[in-house]
Each structure stands twice: as structure tokens, then as C-alpha cells.
Design a protein around this motif. Structure first.
Motif, PDB file in Angstrom:
ATOM      1  N   SER A   1     -13.543 -30.827 -57.230  1.00 25.63           N
ATOM      2  CA  SER A   1     -12.974 -31.185 -58.529  1.00 25.63           C
ATOM      3  C   SER A   1     -13.864 -30.781 -59.675  1.00 25.63           C
ATOM      4  N   SER A   2     -15.105 -30.374 -59.404  1.00 27.49           N
ATOM      5  CA  SER A   2     -15.992 -29.951 -60.475  1.00 27.49           C
ATOM      6  C   SER A   2     -16.787 -28.755 -60.005  1.00 27.49           C
TER       7      SER A   2
ATOM      8  N   SER B   1     -19.378 -45.225 -66.281  1.00 23.86           N
ATOM      9  CA  SER B   1     -19.447 -45.076 -64.829  1.00 23.86           C
ATOM     10  C   SER B   1     -19.107 -46.403 -64.161  1.00 23.86           C
TER      11      SER B   1
ATOM     12  N   ARG C   1     -21.109 -44.832 -59.983  1.00 20.00           N
ATOM     13  CA  ARG C   1     -20.410 -43.612 -59.620  1.00 20.00           C
ATOM     14  C   ARG C   1     -20.053 -42.865 -60.902  1.00 20.00           C
TER      15      ARG C   1
ATOM     16  N   SER D   1     -11.993 -36.941 -68.697  1.00 22.93           N
ATOM     17  CA  SER D   1     -12.858 -36.802 -67.536  1.00 22.93           C
ATOM     18  C   SER D   1     -12.233 -35.902 -66.477  1.00 22.93           C
ATOM     19  N   GLU D   2     -13.098 -35.420 -65.580  1.00 25.54           N
ATOM     20  CA  GLU D   2     -12.633 -34.647 -64.443  1.00 25.54           C
ATOM     21  C   GLU D   2     -11.924 -35.534 -63.423  1.00 25.54           C
ATOM     22  N   LYS D   3     -12.012 -36.840 -63.589  1.00 30.44           N
ATOM     23  CA  LYS D   3     -11.277 -37.772 -62.734  1.00 30.44           C
ATOM     24  C   LYS D   3      -9.880 -38.057 -63.275  1.00 30.44           C
TER      25      LYS D   3
ATOM     26  N   GLU E   1      -7.392 -32.954 -64.235  1.00 35.54           N
ATOM     27  CA  GLU E   1      -8.701 -33.000 -64.873  1.00 35.54           C
ATOM     28  C   GLU E   1      -8.569 -32.662 -66.364  1.00 35.54           C
TER      29      GLU E   1
END
Length: 402
Positions: free
Chosen positions: A18-19, A98, A108, A127-129, A151
Motif C-alpha cells: 500500500s506504500s 497513530s 501503528r 492517509s494511505e489507509k 489511498e
């Protein structure tokens, strides 16, 4: 599948996570230009510097600060967000986005990306989440957080009561500015192979103008998310898949009813805002944000040439070729007269806007720069990959030999 642009321009690494993580390697086909030797025409004075977490470190991320009034806002990839006094560098507040894991009780990473955007009392970051956050500018408390379609690699854009997010799977989404509710979403299309990064939209006359990974520019109504027009600006050419990448990863620029946009491996294009008709094209590619100012276009191309062109017709005015493959940031204009770019070795380069000559140079941070500088209240602000944020001002008059 997305490709991650790594430190050496022209080389790309396939990514299945994912990154994207940057890594050391031998420099191959492209030769990094040696540092040009210049005589500084002025002194760069560091006003302050402050650490904001661990920055982006070895990850390919355009996370960068923003500002409003007397406050600067900066973040690191893991989720630390800070408000900093613009004049003194003193911390006003910090917020950590986080999350603690259940078993290890360690934080995390929030995997923040794309850059911060501030408007009124709200500070936005994605965010990439696949989460977009809104924080209060006074104290950093979370006002809302909204899961989005993918993302959030581009910075949020706020206009007409909406927060626009372009996600890594080609979706453009509009969130309510006040509560984060999703108002509409539009699929802009996604090729099988693309660069890692997304164009943030520009807004004008109730429309969002945005580039896509398919090499197209789209105009979309802000209220309903309906497509007004769509125009391909890139020509697919080359023997390999990488040669045929034609993503538009930079925000289009709208000036005087003309849309300027640039694609990787392809063209700088001017289009009519109302119809999307192509007015002219110049063969030059880039993944960096560019500037349209006083009838000129300033950009850093995909080989790290710094180029000035006429906004009418795209005629090349000058090209600075002494920084090739130094992995330059996007340019910013300082004090009306200069372009400033950073490089992956941590140098700032100041270039005369009128003719492309170097006027100053200074090494700032050995971790290097990836995201572009910003100008805040006559100060040049830049965040290094290790998270350190620097504020500079210029002292004129004296010349210093480097």
C-alpha cells in the motif's frame, strides 16, 4: 498496479504494497549532475528549525506543511501533526493520529500522505489507509474522520463547502466540509499500470479540473459530481510499458479561463476551460507541480531540467540543465524574482526567474528533500525527509563564495 517513482528520475520500482519505500541502489542509466559551483549573491538566514516526528524517511511521499495566519501546520507519515508559531518555531500543539495496537501497545503508523490543507478552523489531511481527517486548528482535536475509496495520495482541496479527494484507484470524492459525509464520487478511470501519485483538483467557476492516470483532464461539476468534459492530453508511445506511462499527477493550473496541465512522458498542454478544447501543446513531461505566473510557466521536467516557457503558445524561454537527475522538488517563487527548488542531497537552489541563472545555493539537511518548499509570510519553509522543518529568510547585498 502502481509504480513508485524512486530517487533516480527515469527509474521506477514495481510496488505490491500500500506504500512505496525508497531504497539505495547503484546509479544506472542516468548520471546525477555534480553540484554546480556558484557565487552566492545573498545570504540565506535560517530563522528556526523544528523536528516533526520522523518525516517520511524512505517512503515516497509529498507530505508537506501548510500555513494560515501566524501558524504553520506540519506532519510526519506516522501520524504526528504539529501547529508551530510561524515567527518563532515554537510548538503550539501536537496531535498523534497513530493507533496503539492491542497486543504490543505500540503505535501503528497512520501513514499520512499527500500534504496538509487548511481553511478556516479546519486542518485536513489524508492517509494511505484511505482515511481523511479534519482537525481543529486551535488545538488539534479530531473533528471528523472519513473512510474514502482508496489511498488519499493527493492533498485535500477545499471549495464550495466540499473537501475533494482524488484516491489511488482513480476515484474523485467530495466530502462535506463540516462533517466529512460523502456527497458524491466519480470514477475517473484507472489504467493497468501507473505512477504512484494522484493529481489534486483545481477549482474554478463551480467546476473541479483534475488530471487522471489515464492521461486525461476532466472537468466535473462541484455540486453533483457530473462530468462536463474530458480531454486526453498525452500520446501513448514507446516500446516498453514504462515508456508509455502518461499519468497526469500534478494539479492543473487555471488562469484566465485557460487550463494548463502536464503529463508524464508526454505533453504540457493548454486547454479552453469551458470546452476542454486543446489550444496548444509542448512536448515536455513532468510529475512535479508547476507555476503559471505573469504569462510564464515554470516547471521541473522529469529529467530535472528547470524550464521557463511562455504561457501563450508554450515557447521555451530558457532551460537550466545543471541539476539533471538530482531529484528536484517542484519549484516555488520567492520574493518575485527567484525560483527555489530543493534536491535529494538536501540543497536549496535559487534561480533567477528572468534568465535561469543560479543566484544562491545552500546545503540545509543531509536527509534531502522530496516535497516542495512553501512561502509563508515572506519566509521560505521546507520540510526534509527526516521530518525537520526549516524557515529561511534572505539577507541581500553581500556576496559569499561557496
Amino acid at each position: 498496479m502502481q509504480l513508485c517513482k524512486i530517487l533516480l528520475p527515469g527509474l521506477l520500482s514495481m510496488v505490491f504494497l500500500s506504500s512505496c519505500s525508497l531504497f539505495n541502489r547503484d546509479e544506472g542509466a542516468a548520471t546525477v549532475s555534480p553540484l554546480p559551483k556558484i557565487t552566492n549573491q545573498f545570504t540565506l538566514t535560517k530563522i528556526w528549525s523544528v523536528s516533526v516526528g520522523s518525516g517520511t524517511n524512505d517512503y515516497y511521499s509529498y507530505l508537506r506543511p501548510t500555513w494560515q495566519g501566524s501558524s504553520l501546520f506540519a506532519a510526519d507519515r506516522k501520524g504526528l501533526v504539529k501547529a508551530i508559531n510561524l515567527d518563532t518555531g515554537k510548538e503550539i500543539w501536537q496531535k498523534n493520529l497513530s493507533e496503539k495496537t492491542t497486543f504490543t501497545m505500540k503505535n501503528r503508523s497512520a501513514m499520512l500522505s499527500g500534504g496538509l490543507t487548511v481553511k478556516g478552523n479546519n486542518l485536513y489531511v489524508g492517509s494511505e489507509k484511505a482515511i481523511v481527517y479534519a482537525l481543529h486548528t486551535d488545538d488539534g482535536r479530531v473533528l471528523w474522520e472519513t473512510p474514502v475509496a482508496g489511498e488519499a495520495l493527493s492533498h485535500p482541496v477545499v471549495s464550495d463547502g466540499l473537501v475533494l479527494i482524488h484516491t489511488s484507484n482513480g476515484m474523485l470524492q467530495a466530502l462535506d466540509e463540516e462533517n466529512g459525509a460523502i456527497k458524491w464520487m466519480l470514477n475517473l478511470g484507472m489504467p493497468l499500470l501507473s505512477l504512484r501519485g494522484e493529481s489534486a483538483p483545481s477549482t474554478a467557476f463551480g467546476a473541479a479540473i483534475i488530471g487522471g492516470d489515464n492521461g486525461r483532464i476532466s472537468a466535473v461539476t462541484m455540486k453533483q459530481g457530473q462530468l462536463i468534459w474530458q480531454q486526453p492530453i498525452a500520446k501513448v508511445a514507446g516500446a516498453s510499458e514504462i515508456d508509455r506511462l502518461n499519468d497526469v499527477d500534478t494539479p492543473p493550473v487555471v488562469v484566465d479561463n485557460i487550463v494548463y496541465a502536464v503529463a508524464y512522458n508526454s505533453n504540457l498542454t493548454a486547454l479552453d476551460l469551458r470546452s476542454g478544447q486543446i489550444l496548444w501543446q509542448q512536448e515536455i513531461g513532468s510529475v512535479n507541480d508547476f507555476i503559471v505566473d505573469n504569462s510564464r510557466i515554470y516547471l521541473v521536467d522529469q529529467n530535472d531540467r528547470v524550464v521557463a516557457l511562455k504561457a501563450e503558445g508554450g515557447l521555451n524561454l530558457w532551460s537550466q540543465n545543471d541539476l539533471l537527475h538530482r531529484n528536484l522538488t517542484a519549484p516555488v517563487i520567492y520574493s518575485d524574482d527567484y525560483l527555489v527548488v530543493g534536491d535529494s542531497k538536501g540543497y536549496l537552489h535559487w534561480i533567477n526567474k528572468s534568465d535561469g541563472r543560479f543566484v544562491a545555493q545552500q546545503q540545509v539537511d543531509s536527509s534531502g528533500f522530496l516535497s516542495a518548499p512553501i512561502i509563508a509570510d515572506n519566509k521560505l519553509i521546507i520540510q526534509a525527509k527526516n521530518g525537520t522543518v526549516y524557515a529561511f529568510a534572505r539577507i541581500g547585498g553581500q556576496k559569499t563564495e561557496i
